[in-house]
Motif scaffolding. Structure first.
Motif, PDB file in Angstrom:
ATOM      1  N   LEU A  59       0.864  -1.171   0.000  1.00 40.71           N
ATOM      2  CA  LEU A  59       0.000   0.000   0.000  1.00 40.71           C
ATOM      3  C   LEU A  59       0.901   1.220   0.000  1.00 40.71           C
ATOM      4  CD1 LEU A  59      -3.014   0.714   0.094  1.00 40.71           C
ATOM      5  CD2 LEU A  59      -2.754   1.020   2.547  1.00 40.71           C
ATOM      6  N   THR A  60       0.719   2.115  -0.972  1.00 31.94           N
ATOM      7  CA  THR A  60       1.556   3.319  -1.061  1.00 31.94           C
ATOM      8  C   THR A  60       0.761   4.536  -0.632  1.00 31.94           C
ATOM      9  OG1 THR A  60       0.963   3.781  -3.362  1.00 31.94           O
ATOM     10  CG2 THR A  60       2.860   2.343  -2.984  1.00 31.94           C
ATOM     11  N   GLN A  61       1.476   5.526  -0.152  1.00 34.40           N
ATOM     12  CA  GLN A  61       0.855   6.775   0.254  1.00 34.40           C
ATOM     13  C   GLN A  61       0.618   7.647  -0.972  1.00 34.40           C
ATOM     14  OE1 GLN A  61      -0.229   7.266   3.372  1.00 34.40           O
ATOM     15  NE2 GLN A  61       0.433   5.151   3.577  1.00 34.40           N
ATOM     16  N   PRO A  62      -0.311   8.588  -0.873  1.00 31.90           N
ATOM     17  CA  PRO A  62      -0.593   9.469  -2.012  1.00 31.90           C
ATOM     18  C   PRO A  62       0.638  10.281  -2.397  1.00 31.90           C
ATOM     19  CG  PRO A  62      -2.030   9.960  -0.132  1.00 31.90           C
ATOM     20  CD  PRO A  62      -1.119   8.875   0.287  1.00 31.90           C
ATOM     21  N   PRO A  63       0.814  10.544  -3.707  1.00 32.04           N
ATOM     22  CA  PRO A  63       1.973  11.311  -4.144  1.00 32.04           C
ATOM     23  C   PRO A  63       1.911  12.774  -3.692  1.00 32.04           C
ATOM     24  CG  PRO A  63       0.546  10.817  -6.003  1.00 32.04           C
ATOM     25  CD  PRO A  63      -0.004  10.094  -4.810  1.00 32.04           C
ATOM     26  N   ILE A  64       0.706  13.301  -3.528  1.00 40.92           N
ATOM     27  CA  ILE A  64       0.522  14.685  -3.084  1.00 40.92           C
ATOM     28  C   ILE A  64      -0.346  14.662  -1.842  1.00 40.92           C
ATOM     29  CG2 ILE A  64      -0.426  16.944  -3.670  1.00 40.92           C
ATOM     30  CD1 ILE A  64       0.031  16.234  -6.608  1.00 40.92           C
ATOM     31  N   GLN A  65       0.177  15.278  -0.780  1.00 38.80           N
ATOM     32  CA  GLN A  65      -0.590  15.301   0.456  1.00 38.80           C
ATOM     33  C   GLN A  65      -0.243  16.575   1.212  1.00 38.80           C
ATOM     34  OE1 GLN A  65      -0.229  11.640   2.538  1.00 38.80           O
ATOM     35  NE2 GLN A  65      -1.850  12.089   3.953  1.00 38.80           N
ATOM     36  N   GLY A  66      -1.249  17.255   1.706  1.00 38.12           N
ATOM     37  CA  GLY A  66      -1.033  18.478   2.458  1.00 38.12           C
ATOM     38  C   GLY A  66      -2.314  18.905   3.136  1.00 38.12           C
ATOM     39  N   PRO A  67      -2.304  20.073   3.761  1.00 41.40           N
ATOM     40  CA  PRO A  67      -3.494  20.515   4.488  1.00 41.40           C
ATOM     41  C   PRO A  67      -4.693  20.796   3.580  1.00 41.40           C
ATOM     42  CG  PRO A  67      -1.779  22.202   4.524  1.00 41.40           C
ATOM     43  CD  PRO A  67      -1.199  20.989   3.873  1.00 41.40           C
ATOM     44  N   LEU A  68      -4.439  21.215   2.342  1.00 38.57           N
ATOM     45  CA  LEU A  68      -5.535  21.530   1.433  1.00 38.57           C
ATOM     46  C   LEU A  68      -5.780  20.446   0.395  1.00 38.57           C
ATOM     47  CD1 LEU A  68      -4.785  25.306   0.805  1.00 38.57           C
ATOM     48  CD2 LEU A  68      -6.426  24.305   2.400  1.00 38.57           C
ATOM     49  N   GLY A  71      -4.496  13.316  -1.147  1.00 34.13           N
ATOM     50  CA  GLY A  71      -4.446  12.288  -2.178  1.00 34.13           C
ATOM     51  C   GLY A  71      -5.059  10.997  -1.664  1.00 34.13           C
ATOM     52  N   GLU A  72      -4.983   9.997  -2.488  1.00 27.97           N
ATOM     53  CA  GLU A  72      -5.609   8.719  -2.162  1.00 27.97           C
ATOM     54  C   GLU A  72      -4.548   7.621  -2.108  1.00 27.97           C
ATOM     55  OE1 GLU A  72      -9.766   7.068  -3.666  1.00 27.97           O
ATOM     56  OE2 GLU A  72      -8.322   7.313  -5.269  1.00 27.97           O
ATOM     57  N   SER A  73      -4.597   6.791  -1.074  1.00 26.51           N
ATOM     58  CA  SER A  73      -3.683   5.657  -0.992  1.00 26.51           C
ATOM     59  C   SER A  73      -3.959   4.714  -2.156  1.00 26.51           C
ATOM     60  CB  SER A  73      -3.871   4.911   0.329  1.00 26.51           C
ATOM     61  OG  SER A  73      -3.500   5.725   1.407  1.00 26.51           O
ATOM     62  N   ARG A  74      -2.904   4.012  -2.581  1.00 30.73           N
ATOM     63  CA  ARG A  74      -3.033   3.110  -3.723  1.00 30.73           C
ATOM     64  C   ARG A  74      -2.325   1.805  -3.427  1.00 30.73           C
ATOM     65  NH1 ARG A  74      -0.103   6.697  -8.096  1.00 30.73           N
ATOM     66  NH2 ARG A  74       1.398   6.665  -6.422  1.00 30.73           N
ATOM     67  N   GLY A  75      -2.839   0.756  -4.015  1.00 37.82           N
ATOM     68  CA  GLY A  75      -2.148  -0.517  -3.971  1.00 37.82           C
ATOM     69  C   GLY A  75      -1.153  -0.547  -5.112  1.00 37.82           C
ATOM     70  N   LEU A  76       0.058  -0.965  -4.829  1.00 40.85           N
ATOM     71  CA  LEU A  76       1.085  -1.112  -5.865  1.00 40.85           C
ATOM     72  C   LEU A  76       1.412  -2.596  -5.958  1.00 40.85           C
ATOM     73  CD1 LEU A  76       3.289  -0.271  -7.850  1.00 40.85           C
ATOM     74  CD2 LEU A  76       4.759   0.191  -5.880  1.00 40.85           C
ATOM     75  N   PHE A  77       1.148  -3.163  -7.110  1.00 38.58           N
ATOM     76  CA  PHE A  77       1.397  -4.579  -7.351  1.00 38.58           C
ATOM     77  C   PHE A  77       2.497  -4.706  -8.404  1.00 38.58           C
ATOM     78  CE2 PHE A  77      -2.906  -4.207  -5.907  1.00 38.58           C
ATOM     79  CZ  PHE A  77      -3.111  -5.311  -5.097  1.00 38.58           C
ATOM     80  N   THR A  78       3.434  -5.596  -8.179  1.00 41.49           N
ATOM     81  CA  THR A  78       4.421  -5.951  -9.191  1.00 41.49           C
ATOM     82  C   THR A  78       3.985  -7.312  -9.714  1.00 41.49           C
ATOM     83  OG1 THR A  78       6.137  -4.759  -8.002  1.00 41.49           O
ATOM     84  CG2 THR A  78       6.861  -6.342  -9.668  1.00 41.49           C
ATOM     85  N   ILE A  79       3.658  -7.353 -11.002  1.00 43.39           N
ATOM     86  CA  ILE A  79       3.085  -8.553 -11.620  1.00 43.39           C
ATOM     87  C   ILE A  79       4.033  -9.048 -12.715  1.00 43.39           C
ATOM     88  CG2 ILE A  79       1.087  -9.546 -12.818  1.00 43.39           C
ATOM     89  CD1 ILE A  79       0.235  -8.332 -10.185  1.00 43.39           C
ATOM     90  N   GLY A  80       4.405 -10.316 -12.643  1.00 42.54           N
ATOM     91  CA  GLY A  80       5.183 -10.942 -13.697  1.00 42.54           C
ATOM     92  C   GLY A  80       4.242 -11.611 -14.688  1.00 42.54           C
TER      93      GLY A  80
END
Length: 109
Positions: A59-68, A71-80
């Motif tokens: 689970l990754t944190q949002p790329p942009i996050q601040g008081p105003l 962002g939204e957390s995202r699942g990051l999957f590495t798929i072969g």
């Protein structure tokens, strides 16, 4: 069922959906992430029989996050993905608030 009972049931369902653990979220998105990577791999490798497997997930944190801005957390999957004598690895992002996933450019193995 009375109107207040119906509202209570709906609120309970929404609350339960909002309280999904990290593991539950990743498990719920895993099939979609695999299908997203496999579909892209089948197209890019011109191999309809290609199959995929999860190599890692987090689970990754949002790329942009601040008081105003929140962002939204995202699942990051590495798929072969493998098939027809070829192998590729895809990074697949699945936002917590959506039903779809996005595969990034695959790396040839």
């Amino acid at each position: 069922m009375s109107k207040s009972a119906t509202i209570s049931v709906v609120l309970a369902a929404l609350t339960a959906a909002g309280c999904m653990t990290e593991g539950q979220f990743l498990a719920s998105r895993q099939p979609t992430a695999i299908q997203t990577a496999v579909s892209r791999g089948q197209f890019e490798m011109n191999c309809p029989s290609a199959t995929g497997e999860v190599l890692s997930q987090e689970l990754t944190q949002p790329p942009i996050q601040g008081p105003l801005v929140q962002g939204e957390s995202r699942g990051l999957f590495t798929i072969g993905v493998a098939g027809c004598g070829q192998r590729r690895v895809y990074q697949v992002f699945c936002p917590m608030g959506g039903d779809s996933c996005t595969a990034l450019e695959g790396q040839t193995q």
